[in-house]
Design a protein around this motif. Sequence first.
Motif, PDB file in Angstrom:
ATOM      1  N   THR A   1     -10.091  -1.376   2.654  1.00 55.83           N
ATOM      2  CA  THR A   1     -10.139  -2.276   1.501  1.00 55.83           C
ATOM      3  C   THR A   1     -11.552  -2.359   0.922  1.00 55.83           C
ATOM      4  OG1 THR A   1     -10.428  -4.147   2.982  1.00 55.83           O
ATOM      5  CG2 THR A   1      -8.200  -3.703   2.225  1.00 55.83           C
TER       6      THR A   1
ATOM      7  N   TYR B   1      -8.874  -5.508  -6.389  1.00 56.24           N
ATOM      8  CA  TYR B   1      -9.101  -5.002  -5.037  1.00 56.24           C
ATOM      9  C   TYR B   1      -9.764  -6.035  -4.149  1.00 56.24           C
ATOM     10  CZ  TYR B   1      -8.142  -0.879  -7.689  1.00 56.24           C
ATOM     11  OH  TYR B   1      -7.535   0.028  -8.526  1.00 56.24           O
TER      12      TYR B   1
ATOM     13  N   SER C   1      -4.240  -6.450   3.894  1.00 56.83           N
ATOM     14  CA  SER C   1      -4.150  -4.996   3.957  1.00 56.83           C
ATOM     15  C   SER C   1      -4.474  -4.349   2.619  1.00 56.83           C
ATOM     16  CB  SER C   1      -2.757  -4.566   4.428  1.00 56.83           C
ATOM     17  OG  SER C   1      -1.805  -4.925   3.455  1.00 56.83           O
ATOM     18  N   SER C   2      -4.458  -5.118   1.537  1.00 56.81           N
ATOM     19  CA  SER C   2      -4.645  -4.466   0.244  1.00 56.81           C
ATOM     20  C   SER C   2      -5.883  -4.956  -0.508  1.00 56.81           C
ATOM     21  CB  SER C   2      -3.412  -4.681  -0.635  1.00 56.81           C
ATOM     22  OG  SER C   2      -3.231  -6.058  -0.880  1.00 56.81           O
ATOM     23  N   ARG C   3      -6.469  -6.067  -0.077  1.00 55.90           N
ATOM     24  CA  ARG C   3      -7.621  -6.596  -0.802  1.00 55.90           C
ATOM     25  C   ARG C   3      -8.761  -6.897   0.151  1.00 55.90           C
ATOM     26  NH1 ARG C   3      -6.317  -9.582  -5.805  1.00 55.90           N
ATOM     27  NH2 ARG C   3      -4.182  -9.105  -6.361  1.00 55.90           N
TER      28      ARG C   3
ATOM     29  N   ASN D   1       0.853  -1.189   0.000  1.00 51.96           N
ATOM     30  CA  ASN D   1       0.000   0.000   0.000  1.00 51.96           C
ATOM     31  C   ASN D   1       0.889   1.239   0.000  1.00 51.96           C
ATOM     32  OD1 ASN D   1      -2.955  -0.977   0.538  1.00 51.96           O
ATOM     33  ND2 ASN D   1      -1.673  -2.143   1.954  1.00 51.96           N
TER      34      ASN D   1
END
Lengths: 99, 217
Positions: free
Chosen positions: B114, B163, B21-23, A27
């Motif tokens: 997310t 995502y 943390s990202s999806r 991120n």
Amino acid sequence: MINPIENLNKLFDSRIRLGIMSALMVNAEVSFNDLKELLDITDGNLASHLKTLEENSIIKVQKGFIGRKTNTTYLITKTGEKAFKAHLEALEKMIRSTK
Amino acid sequence: MSEQQQSLADLQHIKKMMERSSRFISLSGLSGVAAGTCALVGAAVAYPYVYGRKDIFINADTGYQLAMAGSYRVIVYSWLFWIAAFTFSAAVISAFIFTYIKSKKENIPLWGTTAKRLMINVAIPLIVGGLFLVKLIQSNDIGLIAPASLIFYGLALVNASKYSLNELRYLGYGQLILAVINLKFIGYGFYFWAIGFGVLHIVYGTIMWLKYERHNS
């Protein structure tokens, strides 16, 4: 044969710091609250780990505002990225070494 | 634990934290099955109205008057509008329920950065697509409604896969392929629509459930 453990970074020994680094790698920036939720730990615990990483120039702090509330976000530094990648490689070597 | 096992566990932990943390990964396969089932039931209910076996208007006199006058209010006098609205709501609500259950079970908060990111990136193609569909209805290009909705939905899913779960991409490809075939068979949109929103969702959802969730439940 060189000992691969030598390449493992002591800074990334803890699971929490490993988690922080993982989130910051994928991120652009992550807020304190998101990190807290992700890792499921207390404010104080998270803050102390962040402090250590910051003192070693692994991460950078960015203080901003959302409306009137402070919003602290963290991002990885170039040094941090390099160190973490080296750590990942060392981990990989460890796994391959005994095969 | 040996050093080797420790390293492996560390790498797995890193992978998990990167994904979390990202999806948005709470999306349950059962949500797909539920939404697909709603779509098929909706299609079955709508079938006689679409193919003229039943009168499309709830109140025939008012309906035809409004249609002749070219008023937009005609839409709310049509059974199809209410069937579509009900089907859509049922699909969204049932999909939400299973994803909510999964997020509780895995102890991942449902609403966060997310989820927000996923919503925005799904909404962009869907809102633009919606506006385009309204224009198609206004210009009476009814035959293009099914392929156009499949195209925009397919693109939304391909976009969403960045995502959320990567496999959404394949569901998106499926919708896009159906849409392209549908362009060759204009007039059969109803069936393509039912396959895309019904069957593909159920197939995708079942595969995802078998792959990721069966062992945890």
